[in-house]
Design an enzyme around this catalytic site. Structure first.
Site, PDB file in Angstrom:
ATOM      1  N   TYR A  35       0.822  -1.267  -0.115  1.00 31.27           N
ATOM      2  CA  TYR A  35      -0.006  -0.039   0.077  1.00 31.27           C
ATOM      3  C   TYR A  35       0.868   1.310  -0.146  1.00 31.27           C
ATOM      4  CZ  TYR A  35      -3.640   3.211   1.939  1.00 31.27           C
ATOM      5  OH  TYR A  35      -4.393   4.217   2.252  1.00 31.27           O
ATOM      6  N   LYS A 114       6.201   3.658  16.285  1.00 30.14           N
ATOM      7  CA  LYS A 114       4.966   3.859  15.422  1.00 30.14           C
ATOM      8  C   LYS A 114       4.011   2.752  15.768  1.00 30.14           C
ATOM      9  CE  LYS A 114       3.463   5.100  10.828  1.00 30.14           C
ATOM     10  NZ  LYS A 114       2.310   4.985  11.075  1.00 30.14           N
ATOM     11  N   ARG A 135      -9.416  10.737  12.500  1.00 30.36           N
ATOM     12  CA  ARG A 135      -8.647  11.572  11.618  1.00 30.36           C
ATOM     13  C   ARG A 135      -9.545  11.977  10.687  1.00 30.36           C
ATOM     14  NH1 ARG A 135      -2.932  10.063   9.561  1.00 30.36           N
ATOM     15  NH2 ARG A 135      -3.907   8.317   8.481  1.00 30.36           N
ATOM     16  N   LYS A 311       9.663   2.506   8.643  1.00 26.30           N
ATOM     17  CA  LYS A 311       8.827   1.545   8.791  1.00 26.30           C
ATOM     18  C   LYS A 311       9.574   0.002   8.747  1.00 26.30           C
ATOM     19  CE  LYS A 311       4.548   1.735   7.787  1.00 26.30           C
ATOM     20  NZ  LYS A 311       3.126   1.660   7.013  1.00 26.30           N
TER      21      LYS A 311
END
Ligand code: IVH
Length: 665
Positions: A35, A114, A135, A311
């Site tokens: 993604y 994260k 959000r 990440k």
């Protein structure tokens, strides 16, 4: 259309499609890395062909999670996204540029986990929690206050807080809770959730409050949005420590670094530690610490320039699918499980993966003997992503679910409208064995040593049809079984007899009513106080109980109406099992109901344990550490740091005499 236009259209449509699956439906088709890559490809394309910039502007938002049924609320400070990278070089490049730009001996960066949950903004006005908003599109989100209020660990009042403050964090779901809910869904033939993040997102957006109440969400906060007075905080480290003092669940750990290399070292340390965190993590977030420096750097419309996410790649490995086994749940739902050639993945040995249902096996075209790609994203249960068709052996065997059931002599059927197979004959030996093991398990009647092989023998040798039959077995009966000696037969007989006096909730749990877990069993004991009253309880009386919803109430009714179950209950009674609640009935509400206490110091008339029993009997809760959620600190002599912390937080402090007074009231 030109080739370029086509390329653009393809990328854009893919991003819109996956944004929608990720944010609105909480049900992605591709993994995070794919993604992220797709979004980057689109960005790179537009950078290379700026003529598409204008058309693409509408995409430069951060997706949109808003759905029908919720009120929108505008964020005072927008909730942006973060730029991210999977490359160490890119990360170091970013951090080195900042280092060079500031050339300040006091320049610092923070390194945080994260979290892989659902972003949330919590508003506090004059120290009172007023609203929780998702959000959304970054500018405005859905008001999900009602469901967020179900999270116990969220402080509702903050002493010495700024006039106005948006606290930012993530809602997540623990892995055990994820599995509990998916197991229930399998049993009820509902589609399972793909991962804890999707389930957290789905739960946050539940309009069915009854259902929301039955699921446990958690929260961790890591920062602030808008706050007033605007000089209340001046750095990320200060925000972190204030959030902690107010009693928010905060990050397990965060680091402060002066240089890019030092920061990288902490990222590697985090990657090691994160397996032990209660929340799923998928990377590190590195932020410039000083707010003045953050302001100087500013943001683009999408993400701040003062932060970046590094990440971690989800760990994957190829291994062989050796076998598919069928697991039968205690209510008869059948789940296929992949048995794998053991392989090292994300620090653990993986030898099993869930396959959900028959259709999943067909969709992935899995055959026994195939080389499969397995992924363990963070600490999520391993999944089979795909088959490596290039390595498919000539003799790889397709798995025929129905034939497999038949070969095991399991009578089951699949409802044409659902993907789950279910046992039709609940009296099947395998099902009886499951029921017996569940009854004896530690979470139910806690009968030690009654394991699989014994259960199997009992069913074969003595036609044990249900748990009540256990109580008619003598020591001699056990002696005749394989591997039993005088002592072991005596012990098992003893353990079974001793279980007769177990608490009522253990029996309720052990009986195996679909949907009724340990907590529900406890709630039922507290409310009905005897098995007889529970058996007579109406649907209405059942759903009136906190924690019991429509499906569970229905299942309980159906279960007790079954004549076989009624005769089992009769037999429990004849054998002398405890069928009544042994705890005192709670007096309706006392001044202590639902109040949280922390106990410290020494007392004249009681020990700390006794004080804690008194509080719990009166309906209160005892916690070990002081936070903004503590209602009272019960302080004896020689009280230490807990007392000073409670004073600082403005919590009501009781001495022994005050406490006795409170009890009398
Ligand atoms: S700071 C301006 N810190 O990741 C954005 N975000 O991909 C500042 N997230 O929207 C966000 N852990 O939902 C920050 N320690 C952390 C985080 C974190 C998870 C989420 C957050 C953000 C998303 C961006």
């Amino acid at each position: 259309m030109t080739a370029l236009e086509e390329e653009y259209k393809r990328l854009k449509e893919a991003v819109v499609h996956h944004d929608n699956l990720y944010y609105k439906q909480a049900n992605p088709e591709i993994d995070d890395q794919a993604y992220d890559r797709l979004k980057k490809d689109l960005e790179a394309f537009v950078e290379k062909h700026p003529e598409f910039l204008q058309v693409s502007l509408e995409l430069s938002t951060v997706g949109d999670d808003r759905i029908e049924g919720f009120k929108s609320h505008q964020h005072r400070m927008p909730m942006l996204s973060l730029d991210n990278t999977y490359s160490m070089d890119e990360f170091k490049g970013f951090a080195k540029r900042l280092e060079a730009q500031f050339k300040d001996p006091n320049f610092l960066m923070t390194i945080e986990a994260k979290m892989d949950g659902v972003a949330i903004s919590l508003t506090y006005e004059k120290g009172h929690f007023t609203r929780a908003v998702t959000r959304g599109n970054g500018t405005e989100g859905d008001d999900v206050t009602q469901n967020v209020l179900l999270i116990d660990s969220l402080p509702k009042r903050l002493p010495n807080a700024p006039e106005f403050m948006e606290v930012r964090g993530e809602i997540y779901m623990r892995h055990d809770e994820f599995e509990r809910i998916n197991t229930l869904r399998i049993e009820q033939s509902q589609e399972t959730y793909k991962n804890p993040r999707n389930l957290a997102a789905g739960t946050l957006k539940l309009l069915d409050y009854d259902e929301a109440q039955k699921r446990n969400l958690n929260i961790v906060v890591y920062g602030v949005g808008a706050f007033d007075p605007t000089d209340y905080f001046d750095s990320q480290t200060q925000v972190q420590s204030s959030l902690k003092d107010w009693g928010f669940p905060v990050l397990e750990k965060f680091w402060v670094a002066k240089t890019a290399d030092e920061a990288w070292g902490f990222i590697e340390e985090l990657d090691q530690l994160r397996q032990g965190f209660p929340y799923p993590t998928d990377g590190a977030v590195i932020k410039v610490n000083q707010f003045s420096q953050q302001k100087a750097l500013g943001s683009t419309s999408k993400a701040p320039r003062y932060a970046i996410a590094y990440k971690f790649e989800a760990e994957r490995a190829e291994t062989v699918l050796k076998e598919i086994q069928l697991q039968i749940g205690r209510t008869g739902a059948i789940t296929p499980v992949a048995i794998l050639e053991p392989v090292q993945l994300a620090g653990t040995t993986v030898s099993r993966a869930t396959l959900h249902n028959e259709d999943e096996i067909a969709r992935k075209d899995l055959r026994i003997g195939d080389q499969v790609l397995v992924q363990k994203a963070g600490e999520i249960i391993p999944q089979i992503l795909s088959v490596n068709l290039l390595k498919r052996p000539a003799d790889a065997k397709a798995f025929n679910f129905k034939a497999h059931l038949e070969s095991l002599n399991i009578e089951a059927e699949r409802d044409p409208s659902e993907a789950t197979w279910r046992i039709t004959n609940q009296n099947n030996p395998i099902q009886r064995q499951r029921a017996l093991l569940h009854f004896a398990s530690r979470a139910a009647m806690d009968i030690e040593n009654l394991g699989t092989s014994i259960a199997e023998q009992l069913i074969d040798e003595y036609a044990i049809n249900n748990p009540a039959d256990l109580y008619r077995l003598s020591k001699e009966d056990f002696l005749k079984l394989d591997k039993f000696k005088e002592k072991s037969a005596e012990n098992l007989h003893q353990a079974i007899q001793a279980s007769k006096s177990q608490d009522l909730w253990r029996l309720i749990h052990g009986m195996g009513i679909p949907n009724v877990g340990k907590q529900a069993a406890k709630d039922l004991e507290v409310n009905f106080r005897s098995l007889e009253d529970l058996a007579k309880a109406s649907y209405e009386a059942l759903i009136a109980i906190e924690g019991v919803g429509g499906t569970m109430a229905e299942n309980i009714r159906v279960w007790f109406e079954n004549p076989e179950h009624q005769s089992m209950l009769e037999r429990f009674k004849e054998c002398g099992l405890n069928l009544e609640s042994k705890t005192e009935a709670p007096s309706d509400t006392t001044s202590l109901t639902k109040k949280t206490f922390v106990i410290t110091g020494k007392f004249e008339s009681m020990t700390r344990e006794e004080a804690s029993e008194i509080i719990e009997k009166a309906g209160g809760k005892v916690s070990s550490s002081v936070s903004a959620k503590t209602d009272y600190l019960l302080a004896g002599t020689a009280a230490g740091s807990k007392l000073s912390k409670a004073e600082k937080l403005g919590i009501q402090i009781l001495n022994e005499a005050d406490f006795n007074q409170l009890l009398e009231n």
